[in-house]
Design a protein around this motif. Sequence first.
Motif, mmCIF file in Angstrom:
data_model
loop_
_atom_site.group_PDB
_atom_site.id
_atom_site.type_symbol
_atom_site.label_atom_id
_atom_site.label_comp_id
_atom_site.label_asym_id
_atom_site.label_seq_id
_atom_site.Cartn_x
_atom_site.Cartn_y
_atom_site.Cartn_z
ATOM 1 N N UNK A 12 50.813 -25.560 -17.378
ATOM 2 C CA UNK A 12 51.704 -24.847 -18.301
ATOM 3 C C UNK A 12 51.167 -23.446 -18.587
ATOM 4 N N UNK A 13 49.868 -23.328 -18.814
ATOM 5 C CA UNK A 13 49.261 -22.020 -19.061
ATOM 6 C C UNK A 13 49.396 -21.137 -17.829
ATOM 7 N N UNK A 14 49.183 -21.719 -16.660
ATOM 8 C CA UNK A 14 49.322 -20.980 -15.411
ATOM 9 C C UNK A 14 50.746 -20.457 -15.242
ATOM 10 N N UNK A 15 51.722 -21.298 -15.512
ATOM 11 C CA UNK A 15 53.119 -20.891 -15.414
ATOM 12 C C UNK A 15 53.441 -19.757 -16.383
ATOM 13 N N UNK A 16 52.974 -19.873 -17.612
ATOM 14 C CA UNK A 16 53.278 -18.850 -18.622
ATOM 15 C C UNK A 16 52.598 -17.517 -18.307
ATOM 16 N N UNK A 17 51.350 -17.547 -17.872
ATOM 17 C CA UNK A 17 50.667 -16.280 -17.575
ATOM 18 C C UNK A 17 51.239 -15.630 -16.328
ATOM 19 N N UNK A 18 51.476 -16.406 -15.287
ATOM 20 C CA UNK A 18 52.053 -15.809 -14.083
ATOM 21 C C UNK A 18 53.483 -15.348 -14.355
ATOM 22 N N UNK A 19 54.203 -16.097 -15.170
ATOM 23 C CA UNK A 19 55.550 -15.680 -15.548
ATOM 24 C C UNK A 19 55.551 -14.361 -16.284
ATOM 25 N N UNK A 20 54.537 -14.149 -17.128
ATOM 26 C CA UNK A 20 54.434 -12.870 -17.827
ATOM 27 C C UNK A 20 54.203 -11.739 -16.828
ATOM 28 N N UNK A 21 53.256 -11.917 -15.922
ATOM 29 C CA UNK A 21 52.993 -10.874 -14.926
ATOM 30 C C UNK A 21 54.215 -10.615 -14.056
ATOM 31 N N UNK A 22 54.895 -11.665 -13.663
ATOM 32 C CA UNK A 22 56.098 -11.523 -12.853
ATOM 33 C C UNK A 22 57.180 -10.768 -13.612
ATOM 34 N N UNK A 23 57.283 -11.027 -14.904
ATOM 35 C CA UNK A 23 58.341 -10.426 -15.713
ATOM 36 C C UNK A 23 58.107 -8.964 -16.045
ATOM 37 N N UNK A 24 56.865 -8.579 -16.290
ATOM 38 C CA UNK A 24 56.613 -7.226 -16.764
ATOM 39 C C UNK A 24 56.204 -6.254 -15.668
ATOM 40 N N UNK A 25 56.154 -6.674 -14.435
ATOM 41 C CA UNK A 25 55.777 -5.741 -13.364
ATOM 42 C C UNK A 25 56.819 -4.648 -13.316
ATOM 43 N N UNK A 26 56.473 -3.512 -13.862
ATOM 44 C CA UNK A 26 57.477 -2.494 -14.165
ATOM 45 C C UNK A 26 57.849 -1.597 -12.999
ATOM 46 N N UNK A 27 57.004 -1.501 -12.001
ATOM 47 C CA UNK A 27 57.324 -0.579 -10.921
ATOM 48 C C UNK A 27 58.142 -1.240 -9.824
ATOM 49 N N UNK A 28 58.081 -2.545 -9.771
ATOM 50 C CA UNK A 28 58.754 -3.321 -8.726
ATOM 51 C C UNK A 28 58.329 -2.899 -7.312
ATOM 52 N N UNK A 29 57.177 -2.255 -7.192
ATOM 53 C CA UNK A 29 56.664 -1.929 -5.862
ATOM 54 C C UNK A 29 55.627 -2.942 -5.431
ATOM 55 N N UNK A 30 55.022 -3.644 -6.380
ATOM 56 C CA UNK A 30 54.001 -4.633 -6.072
ATOM 57 C C UNK A 30 54.620 -5.995 -5.804
ATOM 58 N N UNK A 31 55.816 -6.200 -6.317
ATOM 59 C CA UNK A 31 56.484 -7.486 -6.213
ATOM 60 C C UNK A 31 56.770 -7.823 -4.758
ATOM 61 N N UNK A 32 56.473 -9.031 -4.392
ATOM 62 C CA UNK A 32 56.754 -9.541 -3.056
ATOM 63 C C UNK A 32 57.655 -10.770 -3.200
#
Length: 103
Positions: A75-95
């Motif tokens: 659950x902690x893993x899901x929430x922390x990764x979800x935060x990083x996935x959600x706030x990646x503001x440049x959308x250039x790092x997202x794969x």
Amino acid sequence: MFLEAVSLVRPSAMTMGHTPLENYYAGPGIRFNFPFEGFEWLPFLSVQGFRVMVGILGFAGLMVAFGVFYRISAAILFLTWGYFFSVESTRTYWQSYYYLEML
């Protein structure tokens, strides 16, 4: 996910000697444009806050890998990764596989 956390804080040639955390999340030139409607309440952390989140992500990843307190760690893993996935503001790092990691 532990290796993902390590890659976020390790300088790389891809980011010209900087860490991906500095380039895509917590750098001085980052402007936060939250792309998901309904989640505007989600706070954008400071540089130190992002480092703490990376530590939590790495620790939870190890806990899941070793099966220690698996449900809580997952659950902690899901929430922390979800935060990083959600706030990646440049959308250039997202794969595309980051979306699969979220699922």
